[in-house]
Enzyme design. Sequence first.
Site, PDB file in Angstrom:
ATOM      1  N   ALA A   1      31.629  48.690  79.240  1.00 50.29           N
ATOM      2  CA  ALA A   1      33.031  48.849  79.629  1.00 50.29           C
ATOM      3  C   ALA A   1      33.728  49.830  78.697  1.00 50.29           C
ATOM      4  CB  ALA A   1      33.743  47.504  79.578  1.00 50.29           C
TER       5      ALA A   1
ATOM      6  N   GLU B   1      39.409  51.848  72.436  1.00 50.71           N
ATOM      7  CA  GLU B   1      38.465  52.912  72.754  1.00 50.71           C
ATOM      8  C   GLU B   1      37.430  53.088  71.636  1.00 50.71           C
ATOM      9  OE1 GLU B   1      40.341  56.291  75.482  1.00 50.71           O
ATOM     10  OE2 GLU B   1      41.316  56.145  73.524  1.00 50.71           O
ATOM     11  N   ASN B   2      36.270  53.583  72.031  1.00 52.94           N
ATOM     12  CA  ASN B   2      35.202  53.941  71.086  1.00 52.94           C
ATOM     13  C   ASN B   2      34.709  52.755  70.256  1.00 52.94           C
ATOM     14  OD1 ASN B   2      35.422  56.712  71.877  1.00 52.94           O
ATOM     15  ND2 ASN B   2      37.217  56.898  70.529  1.00 52.94           N
ATOM     16  N   ARG B   3      34.891  51.577  70.785  1.00 56.94           N
ATOM     17  CA  ARG B   3      34.471  50.343  70.114  1.00 56.94           C
ATOM     18  C   ARG B   3      35.185  50.123  68.781  1.00 56.94           C
ATOM     19  NH1 ARG B   3      33.004  49.794  74.556  1.00 56.94           N
ATOM     20  NH2 ARG B   3      31.118  48.783  75.312  1.00 56.94           N
ATOM     21  N   LEU B   4      36.319  50.800  68.582  1.00 55.37           N
ATOM     22  CA  LEU B   4      37.114  50.588  67.376  1.00 55.37           C
ATOM     23  C   LEU B   4      38.189  49.555  67.693  1.00 55.37           C
ATOM     24  CD1 LEU B   4      37.431  54.237  66.036  1.00 55.37           C
ATOM     25  CD2 LEU B   4      35.867  52.424  65.292  1.00 55.37           C
TER      26      LEU B   4
END
Length: 216
Positions: A3, A184-187
């Site tokens: 996702a 976003e960006n797994r941050l």
Amino acid sequence: MRARYRAQGLAETELAPDPYGQFARWFADAAASGLHEPNAMIVSTADADGRPSSRTVLMKQYDERGFVFFTNYGSRKGRELESNPHTSLLFPWHPIARQVIVSGVAERTGREETAAYFRTRPHGSQLGAWASEQSSTVASRAELDRMYAGLAERYPEGEDVPAPPGWGGFRVRADSVEFWQGRENRLHDRLRYVRTEGTEGGAPATAGWRVERLCP
């Protein structure tokens, strides 16, 4: 399957002073979003030997004292909480990219509180609490239905049903509460309240909370 999170972030300056106030905000958001059963939470327990187990239950109330759910005390979770009261709660609000993770200690609610809640349950759910020896083995579905039918004859619709003596609530007093916001960006944003115990003049003071940010 992956996702992409694009939700607005969570900053320290936006937090409520305590985790219960912050939970109230997020719970209202989850309910307003149309999320199915936002009060559903995963309760994880462990037995005396440290072997874990998890299941989904419904939170029935919460306030500054903790989060409350009800169960048969003879169930697996009930037995495990008696021998090891440390537990974890997880609210998995995936559609809005949020999670709330509670770590704390569970204790039984009083019988008056249990009875008051039991009276609010639908008649069928009241009978079901009597019919099911939760987590124990049963010979067949027919046997379970037979026990329920017998109770329905004993307590017809409209008649008061007493709360079973082996059934009641647990209140989880939080020691830490993490609010997880997908980014976003797994941050992802992960802000955790941790209970602190202060002293004033050598005597215990009212518990407070500190907030720490965790790496995603």
